[in-house]
Motif scaffolding. Structure first.
Motif, PDB file in Angstrom:
ATOM      1  N   LYS A 247      32.321  47.801  38.321  1.00  0.00           N
ATOM      2  CA  LYS A 247      31.029  47.631  38.992  1.00  0.00           C
ATOM      3  C   LYS A 247      30.673  46.150  39.094  1.00  0.00           C
ATOM      4  CE  LYS A 247      30.464  52.120  38.462  1.00  0.00           C
ATOM      5  NZ  LYS A 247      30.679  53.058  39.559  1.00  0.00           N
ATOM      6  N   ASP A 248      29.950  45.827  40.147  1.00  0.00           N
ATOM      7  CA  ASP A 248      29.421  44.480  40.333  1.00  0.00           C
ATOM      8  C   ASP A 248      30.477  43.385  40.308  1.00  0.00           C
ATOM      9  OD1 ASP A 248      26.839  44.996  40.906  1.00  0.00           O
ATOM     10  OD2 ASP A 248      26.100  44.804  38.852  1.00  0.00           O
ATOM     11  N   PHE A 249      31.563  43.623  40.990  1.00  0.00           N
ATOM     12  CA  PHE A 249      32.598  42.605  41.097  1.00  0.00           C
ATOM     13  C   PHE A 249      32.342  41.803  42.367  1.00  0.00           C
ATOM     14  CE2 PHE A 249      36.639  41.340  42.990  1.00  0.00           C
ATOM     15  CZ  PHE A 249      37.189  40.612  41.969  1.00  0.00           C
ATOM     16  N   ARG A 250      32.533  40.493  42.288  1.00  0.00           N
ATOM     17  CA  ARG A 250      32.297  39.643  43.454  1.00  0.00           C
ATOM     18  C   ARG A 250      33.550  38.857  43.814  1.00  0.00           C
ATOM     19  NH1 ARG A 250      28.226  41.946  43.267  1.00  0.00           N
ATOM     20  NH2 ARG A 250      26.108  41.305  42.803  1.00  0.00           N
ATOM     21  N   THR A 251      33.779  38.670  45.099  1.00  0.00           N
ATOM     22  CA  THR A 251      34.802  37.703  45.478  1.00  0.00           C
ATOM     23  C   THR A 251      34.080  36.434  45.875  1.00  0.00           C
ATOM     24  OG1 THR A 251      34.742  38.342  47.785  1.00  0.00           O
ATOM     25  CG2 THR A 251      36.322  39.481  46.376  1.00  0.00           C
ATOM     26  N   SER A 252      34.828  35.389  46.051  1.00  0.00           N
ATOM     27  CA  SER A 252      34.217  34.141  46.442  1.00  0.00           C
ATOM     28  C   SER A 252      35.243  33.367  47.234  1.00  0.00           C
ATOM     29  CB  SER A 252      33.817  33.364  45.194  1.00  0.00           C
ATOM     30  OG  SER A 252      33.660  32.013  45.517  1.00  0.00           O
ATOM     31  N   SER A 253      34.794  32.700  48.293  1.00  0.00           N
ATOM     32  CA  SER A 253      35.764  31.974  49.100  1.00  0.00           C
ATOM     33  C   SER A 253      35.883  30.520  48.695  1.00  0.00           C
ATOM     34  CB  SER A 253      35.375  32.038  50.573  1.00  0.00           C
ATOM     35  OG  SER A 253      35.439  33.357  51.019  1.00  0.00           O
ATOM     36  N   PHE A 254      34.901  30.023  47.969  1.00  0.00           N
ATOM     37  CA  PHE A 254      34.902  28.576  47.716  1.00  0.00           C
ATOM     38  C   PHE A 254      34.834  28.211  46.244  1.00  0.00           C
ATOM     39  CE2 PHE A 254      33.215  29.372  51.931  1.00  0.00           C
ATOM     40  CZ  PHE A 254      34.114  28.654  52.684  1.00  0.00           C
ATOM     41  N   GLY A 255      34.498  29.172  45.411  1.00  0.00           N
ATOM     42  CA  GLY A 255      34.485  28.895  43.973  1.00  0.00           C
ATOM     43  C   GLY A 255      35.711  29.517  43.353  1.00  0.00           C
ATOM     44  N   ALA A 256      35.522  30.238  42.262  1.00  0.00           N
ATOM     45  CA  ALA A 256      36.646  30.947  41.669  1.00  0.00           C
ATOM     46  C   ALA A 256      37.017  32.095  42.600  1.00  0.00           C
ATOM     47  CB  ALA A 256      36.254  31.488  40.306  1.00  0.00           C
ATOM     48  N   SER A 257      38.294  32.441  42.631  1.00  0.00           N
ATOM     49  CA  SER A 257      38.722  33.478  43.571  1.00  0.00           C
ATOM     50  C   SER A 257      38.101  34.835  43.242  1.00  0.00           C
ATOM     51  CB  SER A 257      40.242  33.570  43.590  1.00  0.00           C
ATOM     52  OG  SER A 257      40.731  33.577  42.282  1.00  0.00           O
ATOM     53  N   GLN A 258      37.871  35.089  41.970  1.00  0.00           N
ATOM     54  CA  GLN A 258      37.182  36.312  41.571  1.00  0.00           C
ATOM     55  C   GLN A 258      36.004  35.924  40.684  1.00  0.00           C
ATOM     56  OE1 GLN A 258      40.527  36.078  41.209  1.00  0.00           O
ATOM     57  NE2 GLN A 258      41.346  37.720  42.447  1.00  0.00           N
ATOM     58  N   GLU A 259      34.875  36.510  40.930  1.00  0.00           N
ATOM     59  CA  GLU A 259      33.703  36.212  40.097  1.00  0.00           C
ATOM     60  C   GLU A 259      33.358  37.465  39.312  1.00  0.00           C
ATOM     61  OE1 GLU A 259      32.333  33.567  39.319  1.00  0.00           O
ATOM     62  OE2 GLU A 259      32.467  32.093  40.929  1.00  0.00           O
ATOM     63  N   MET A 260      33.462  37.350  37.984  1.00  0.00           N
ATOM     64  CA  MET A 260      33.264  38.533  37.154  1.00  0.00           C
ATOM     65  C   MET A 260      32.137  38.323  36.172  1.00  0.00           C
ATOM     66  SD  MET A 260      37.286  38.989  36.798  1.00  0.00           S
ATOM     67  CE  MET A 260      37.358  37.235  36.622  1.00  0.00           C
ATOM     68  N   TYR A 261      31.245  37.384  36.494  1.00  0.00           N
ATOM     69  CA  TYR A 261      30.211  37.022  35.518  1.00  0.00           C
ATOM     70  C   TYR A 261      29.197  38.132  35.299  1.00  0.00           C
ATOM     71  CZ  TYR A 261      27.364  35.907  39.609  1.00  0.00           C
ATOM     72  OH  TYR A 261      26.676  35.993  40.783  1.00  0.00           O
ATOM     73  N   ILE A 262      29.083  39.067  36.240  1.00  0.00           N
ATOM     74  CA  ILE A 262      28.185  40.193  35.973  1.00  0.00           C
ATOM     75  C   ILE A 262      28.904  41.536  36.072  1.00  0.00           C
ATOM     76  CG2 ILE A 262      25.957  39.127  36.558  1.00  0.00           C
ATOM     77  CD1 ILE A 262      26.336  40.284  39.390  1.00  0.00           C
ATOM     78  N   THR A 263      30.215  41.481  36.207  1.00  0.00           N
ATOM     79  CA  THR A 263      30.999  42.712  36.353  1.00  0.00           C
ATOM     80  C   THR A 263      30.959  43.541  35.067  1.00  0.00           C
ATOM     81  OG1 THR A 263      32.445  41.482  37.810  1.00  0.00           O
ATOM     82  CG2 THR A 263      33.292  43.568  36.979  1.00  0.00           C
ATOM     83  N   TYR A 264      30.943  44.850  35.204  1.00  0.00           N
ATOM     84  CA  TYR A 264      31.064  45.688  34.019  1.00  0.00           C
ATOM     85  C   TYR A 264      31.852  46.948  34.350  1.00  0.00           C
ATOM     86  CZ  TYR A 264      27.079  48.250  35.989  1.00  0.00           C
ATOM     87  OH  TYR A 264      26.252  48.949  36.811  1.00  0.00           O
ATOM     88  N   ILE A 265      32.252  47.632  33.304  1.00  0.00           N
ATOM     89  CA  ILE A 265      33.058  48.834  33.444  1.00  0.00           C
ATOM     90  C   ILE A 265      32.170  50.027  33.139  1.00  0.00           C
ATOM     91  CG2 ILE A 265      35.058  50.114  32.573  1.00  0.00           C
ATOM     92  CD1 ILE A 265      35.933  47.554  33.817  1.00  0.00           C
ATOM     93  N   GLU A 266      32.219  51.019  33.999  1.00  0.00           N
ATOM     94  CA  GLU A 266      31.426  52.202  33.725  1.00  0.00           C
ATOM     95  C   GLU A 266      32.187  53.428  34.194  1.00  0.00           C
ATOM     96  OE1 GLU A 266      26.994  52.360  34.583  1.00  0.00           O
ATOM     97  OE2 GLU A 266      27.812  53.736  36.053  1.00  0.00           O
ATOM     98  N   GLY A 267      32.471  54.308  33.261  1.00  0.00           N
ATOM     99  CA  GLY A 267      33.080  55.580  33.630  1.00  0.00           C
ATOM    100  C   GLY A 267      34.582  55.598  33.599  1.00  0.00           C
ATOM    101  N   ARG A 268      35.216  54.619  32.953  1.00  0.00           N
ATOM    102  CA  ARG A 268      36.671  54.670  32.854  1.00  0.00           C
ATOM    103  C   ARG A 268      37.078  55.796  31.896  1.00  0.00           C
ATOM    104  NH1 ARG A 268      40.050  49.435  32.458  1.00  0.00           N
ATOM    105  NH2 ARG A 268      38.444  48.808  31.026  1.00  0.00           N
ATOM    106  N   GLY A 269      36.207  56.001  30.919  1.00  0.00           N
ATOM    107  CA  GLY A 269      36.462  57.107  30.010  1.00  0.00           C
ATOM    108  C   GLY A 269      37.281  56.711  28.797  1.00  0.00           C
ATOM    109  N   ASN A 270      37.249  55.433  28.426  1.00  0.00           N
ATOM    110  CA  ASN A 270      37.840  55.085  27.135  1.00  0.00           C
ATOM    111  C   ASN A 270      37.125  53.888  26.543  1.00  0.00           C
ATOM    112  OD1 ASN A 270      38.760  52.899  28.562  1.00  0.00           O
ATOM    113  ND2 ASN A 270      40.901  53.509  28.526  1.00  0.00           N
TER     114      ASN A 270
END
Lengths: 318, 303, 562
Positions: free
Chosen positions: C539-562
């Motif tokens: 959830k809440d994963f961001r891409t970025s074209s000019f900063g870091a290629s992946q922005e995960m500063y607010i990303t979280y995992i929900e419902g993977r089940g482990n």
């Protein structure tokens, strides 16, 4: 004996020097240099600074002399492309990984190969013989890359028996973490199986027709005894002399196996370095591999004398 | 019961005693006779013959253009229209495989010829001159052998460019060393062997010695060398394609086809499967024929 | 085995504690381990922010003045290390007020002095940083880098611990868009100087001021990041661990993604098509964004007109460009991307919205008249030949196309271009495919081509970066086919100090029109896009074209089940 070893040692140094020189100038002959891609989109001033920083602004001969001088001191310098990586680090971090993989592949491959070789020789001309031949040819015909990916897809993907990628590190560098090593070992062992099955079969067939085997047969020795005492023992000579070469080659790593399974070994690194024209790393690794090869060649020569009493020590006059 | 009167003297003549009942057969006739008795080797020979024919006529058999793209038909499976399916540009894979096999075989054959010629001359020079020349030439071989062949191959392809000539040079430059060593060993051994010595004593001309003793021995070595080298070259060429330094588009070899097929093998396995099968058949046929030849050419294995 | 268990227990304990700290901000995160697994093709081996330059993944461990993200609002920047910015009336002085709660991973506060050191380091000539030119608009920076000025005269200074002031030579509206890039991130003077030669090479010497810290690295295998507890916004950073795996083959990556061993996947070719289907079926999420890159053919614009001698004529260049049916080629060869009829990519925004949507596709109209019409194309080509006074029949003309790369896609691309140009114009196209970039460069610099395959990926979010690539000798004389047009240079020069966006837009438009419509200096083929596949539990994963290629500063995992 002592003089012979000293002579071989001096020859070895000469060969290594020639190898380093050949490698240096081969790399020089390739258009471009290790920095060209990075420098390509830089303003001219930055480019100059960068070349100066890596000492690439000097003429070829001067760099050759500097490189050789440093090499004599055992210093190959730092990678041009991957900042901070050195040949020493490579030997320390990557060599053990490739070595373990290679040794595992070799142990498995040689064992299975020899057994198949014996089988093929004993059952010569039968279905078993041709199956062994066909099997080994088939397995070496499939490129490592494809074979590795198929194993990965089946055993890691569908069956989930083994991890898809990775390699044991830390405490498990040499021992442990076996589940990571199964698929890469399997992928690479088939070239050994093919080589050794063929080698042993050929040499056994050579021996079978020797007079002393005939003599043993006519004396009424049992078949098993003939195979064990006469045929196998004599037909192992080529195997014994091929083995050190396999040992030397096995630790050099395999580009494709390492890249498929994300194994931090030297095979992948070497190819990348060659492609990047990363002189210091290529030079260091080439000299290392050549050294290994030459030392093993020397050991092989000594082994010949040990396993085959018909050969006398080179240099010793008859 | 045998009694003496059951035997009688029939007498003999000088000619009869010296005549040879078995027809004289030369080394080559004998080898061919023994090869013919080996069903596996003969089958391989026939398969290789068929492959050569296919490589010549195969690309034109279906009448499709194997270069021009035909995007609407891309990535099709095997069908009556396209026996082996089509590739990512909609071209007939059947035709392309034979074109590729043609290139692979041609490369392997030429590289083998180069290897044999260079190796023989070099080896003969080593054996003939001996002394410091031998030492020097041996040192060169040692240097070449100690250099990882991949390094040499990649660098040569880089220096000479991605073309057929560069590929041949790159393939053969490390391969001839082995031939040279074998030839050198063989000549040195022959030079000192009793039968060559005997022939010399009996007054055979050097030409006769070369033709009758050196050449047959050498040729059997070279034939064996070639039968091992050809499949090896086919492999090496395929391996180079995987590293992206093989033939360049639109030229194709089996290696190129396999490396392209590998990249889409999860989706269109036939694009990988068929070229692989052809490669396997070629390599296996050469290997089995090589085994048969070895048995046939080695007098010690005579049964 | 036993030790592993203890470790696992310890980890669970840590996570329990940290999820308590995270508190209620993530509603249903309990039960999910906050671990994210990603694929990359290489690690870059560089841990010096000034040297990373380009949208490198590692940038996600750092924090600059601004952070660039792409979300539902498109590509834009948000304040990160800076809390507020004052811009002087004339647009030349930027005063950044830094947040006072920002800390490095060793607990030391991030101050304006760190920014000052990082910026000055960037233009210190002895380091020779590639991205030094990012600062050339700052007073004293270019002089310092070129050795004619002193680093003390560079006007990027800390006024106090939390105020950082930058003075530009002239007002530059593109300046802010560069602040998201790592070269302008802060660096700790004490650590960098203590590390000396090893700075940027030995990752264990690094400290991080971003949401994550690097904690493990196995070359060619994996890289592990863990949450940085000192990060100023740690409260909203949910991921505890991020594992980067080196996965070279797409096939391997697909196996891992299917198994759930990877949470996020970027791939190519047929895999994209396969996963697009899966995403449509709701089995995973697909994040598509425009990526600021335009790929196409560059013509040899140097004296002599290339190997064939014909490339100096605009009509001939146009005829070649219009041979290529973009829609067909993209569908047939790539299965993704967008057809391009201009140079500046649609990902570039200007004045708040996509530049492309403001000025339209430059060559579309003329292209439509010619595409798929061999007679018209050949007539156009012939006109060009006549203008040059060349009498060789078209069937005897050979054009040389220089490229490199051997993947299925690249091979298809090369053959497509070769065949379509041959079919449409009846000329011969000679493919000159070299082994790698160094050789490509050597051939290019030797002028052994008529056209080569190339593209530009913009470094900052402004049309200028694209357009500047065709400025005379922009990156040394050999780049971009050696194109030079005095009028074009003049137009770009006139942008200096221009702060009126309406006027800038006009100039951009005029300059691009010269490139596309008058000179046809470049035959655009496609605009790059980025397709990222996510497992449904990311959830809440961001891409970025000019900063870091992946922005995960607010990303979280929900419902993977482990």
């Amino acid at each position: 004996m002592g003089r012979y070893i000293v002579r071989r040692f001096l020859e070895m140094l000469l060969t290594l020097f020639l190898i380093a020189t050949a490698t240096f100038f081969l790399l020089e002959a390739v258009p471009g240099d290790p920095l060209s891609q990075r420098a390509d989109k830089l303003p001219v001033q930055s480019r100059e600074v960068m070349y100066k920083r890596y000492g690439l602004d000097k003429p070829v001969m001067e760099r050759y002399l500097i490189t050789m001088k440093n090499m004599a001191k055992g210093d190959f310098g730092e990678s041009f492309v991957y900042a901070g990586q050195t040949v020493g680090g490579l030997i320390h971090d990557r060599l053990p990984v490739s070595a373990r993989l290679g040794i595992q592949q070799m142990l498995l491959g040689v064992t299975v190969g020899l057994l198949l070789g014996i089988l093929a020789a004993i059952k010569r001309g039968t279905i078993a013989d041709y199956t062994v031949v066909a099997f080994s040819v088939l397995l070496i015909s499939i490129p490592h890359l494809i074979f590795g990916l198929m194993l990965q897809k089946i055993f890691a993907g569908n069956l989930r028996w083994f991890p898809t990628i990775g390699w044991p590190s830390g405490d498990e560098l040499w021992f442990g973490g076996w589940k990571y090593t199964v698929l890469p070992t399997l992928t690479g062992c088939f070239s050994y199986i093919a080589t050794y099955a063929r080698l042993l079969k050929t040499s056994m067939l050579d021996v079978v027709n020797q007079d002393y085997v005939l003599t043993a047969e006519s004396k009424g020795l049992s078949r098993g005894r003939i195979i064990r005492k006469h045929i196998l023992r004599n037909s192992f000579i080529p195997v014994m002399t091929q083995l050190p070469m396999s040992v030397a080659m096995c630790i050099t790593g395999s580009f494709f196996i390492e890249s498929i399974f994300a194994i931090p070994g030297i095979g992948q690194y070497y190819v990348t370095a060659v492609n990047n024209q990363d002189l210091s790393i290529v030079l260091g690794e080439t000299v290392l591999l050549a050294l290994l090869y030459i030392v093993v060649l020397f050991i092989t020569d000594l082994l010949y004398v040990v396993v085959d009493p018909r050969i006398s020590m080179p240099g010793r006059k008859k | 019961m045998l009694t003496p009167d059951k035997f009688k003297v029939i007498g003999y003549t000088e000619e009869e005693a010296n005549s040879i009942c078995r027809p004289t057969i030369s080394y080559w006739q004998d080898a061919w006779r023994r090869l013919r008795k080996n069903p596996v080797a003969m089958a391989s020979l026939i398969i290789l013959g068929l492959l050569v024919i296919m490589v010549i006529i195969g690309p034109n058999l279906r009448g499709y253009d194997y270069i021009a793209m035909n995007i609407p038909d891309k990535n099709q499976g095997a069908s009556a229209k396209y026996w082996f399916g089509t590739d990512n540009m909609g071209r007939d894979l059947f035709s392309r495989i034979w074109v590729g096999a043609r290139a692979s075989l041609a490369i392997a054959l030429v590289a083998t010829m180069l290897k044999l010629v260079v190796g023989t001359l070099y080896g003969a020079a080593m054996a003939h001159f001996g002394g410091w020349v031998d030492d020097l030439l041996m040192r060169i071989i040692e240097v070449i052998n100690s250099l990882p062949s991949l390094l040499v191959t990649i660098l040569i392809m880089m220096v000479l460019g991605n073309n057929l000539f560069a590929m041949l040079v790159a393939l053969s430059i490390t391969a001839w060393c082995n031939t040279a060593r074998q030839v050198r060993g063989m000549i040195k051994q022959l030079k000192e062997s009793e039968y060559v010595y005997a022939a010399e004593v009996l007054g055979a001309s050097p030409m006769r010695i070369i033709l009758k003793h050196y050449v047959p021995n050498m040729i059997s070595i070279l034939i064996l060398d070639a039968s091992v080298a050809i499949p090896q070259f086919i492999f090496t060429e395929a391996g180079l394609s995987f590293l992206g330094i093989g033939l360049k588009t639109p030229a194709i070899s089996l290696g190129v086809l396999i490396s392209l097929g590998q990249q889409t093998m999860d989706f269109y396995p036939s694009q990988l499967f068929y070229p692989c099968v052809v490669l396997c058949v070629i390599v296996m046929a050469f290997n089995l024929l090589g085994d048969g030849l070895r048995n046939a050419l080695d007098p010690r294995l005579r049964q | 085995m036993f030790r592993k268990k203890i470790l696992a227990l310890a980890l669970t304990a840590v996570m329990a504690v940290s999820s308590l700290m995270v508190g209620s901000s993530v509603s249903a995160a309990e039960g999910d381990t906050q671990v994210l697994n990603l694929r990359t093709a290489s690690f870059g081996n560089n841990y010096d922010v000034q040297d990373m330059g380009w949208r490198w993944m590692m940038a996600a461990c750092y924090d600059g003045l601004y952070r660039n993200v792409a979300d539902q609002d498109g590509e834009h920047f948000i304040l990160a290390g800076a809390e507020s910015v004052d811009i002087s009336e004339d647009g030349t002085v930027y005063t950044f007020h830094l947040r006072q709660d920002a800390k490095w991973s060793d607990g030391v506060p991030v101050t304006a002095h760190d920014y000052e050191y990082g910026w000055k380091r960037l233009v210190t000539p002895e380091y020779g940083y590639s991205y030094a030119s990012f600062m050339f608009g700052v007073v004293g920076a270019q002089e310092c880098f070129e050795g004619t000025g002193s680093v003390d005269d560079v006007k990027a200074v800390a006024l106090d611990d939390y105020t950082f002031q930058v003075t530009l030579k002239v007002a530059d509206p593109t300046f802010e868009s560069k602040l998201v890039a790592t070269p302008l991130y802060p660096t700790r003077q004490d650590l960098a100087e203590a590390a000396g030669d090893q700075w940027g090479k030995d990752w264990t010497l690094c400290v991080y001021n971003g949401p994550f810290c690097m904690t493990e690295l196995v070359e060619d295998n994996k890289m592990v990041w863990t949450k940085n507890p000192e990060y100023w916004d740690a409260e909203n950073t949910h991921l505890e661990t991020i594992n980067w795996y080196i996965v070279g083959e797409d096939s391997t990556a697909a196996t891992m993604f299917d198994n759930g061993e990877l949470d996020i996947l970027q791939t190519s070719g047929d895999y994209v098509i396969k996963y697009r289907g899966e995403a449509d079926a709701g089995n995973m999420q697909l994040v598509v964004s425009d990526y600021p890159g335009t790929i196409g053919l560059v013509y040899n614009s140097k004296e002599g007109g290339g190997l064939s001698g014909l490339m100096s004529n605009a009509k001939i260049r146009k005829a070649i460009s219009y041979c290529i049916n973009r829609e067909d080629m993209i569908a047939g060869v790539y299965g993704r991307y967008k057809p391009a009829y201009s140079y500046v990519a649609p990902a570039i925004t200007f004045d708040g919205s996509s530049y492309r949507s403001q000025v339209g596709e430059m060559m579309q109209e003329e292209y439509n008249q010619y595409v798929g019409n061999p007679e018209a194309l050949q007539a156009l080509f012939q006109e060009g030949l006549d203008e040059l006074g060349v009498t060789t029949p078209m069937s005897d003309i050979t054009l040389t196309y220089l490229t490199y790369g051997t993947s299925v896609e690249q091979q298809a691309e090369n053959e497509y271009l070769q065949q379509i140009i041959q079919q449409m114009l009846g000329v011969t196209v000679n493919l000159s495919i070299v082994g790698d970039y160094a050789l490509f460069q050597a051939e290019r610099d030797a002028g052994n081509y008529d056209m080569f395959y190339s593209g530009w990926f913009s470094d900052y979010n402004d049309p200028l970066d694209f357009l500047y690539t065709f400025y005379t000798n922009a990156y040394g004389e050999n780049n971009y086919g050696g194109y030079s047009n005095a009028k074009y240079d003049e137009l770009l020069d006139s942008l200096t100090g221009e702060t009126d966006n309406a006027k800038r837009l006009e100039i951009y438009k005029e300059a691009e029109s010269i490139l596309m419509n008058e000179d046809c200096a470049f035959a655009p083929i496609y605009y790059s896009t980025k397709e990222v596949f996510l497992q449904n539990w990311v959830k809440d994963f961001r891409t970025s074209s000019f900063g870091a290629s992946q922005e995960m500063y607010i990303t979280y995992i929900e419902g993977r089940g482990n």
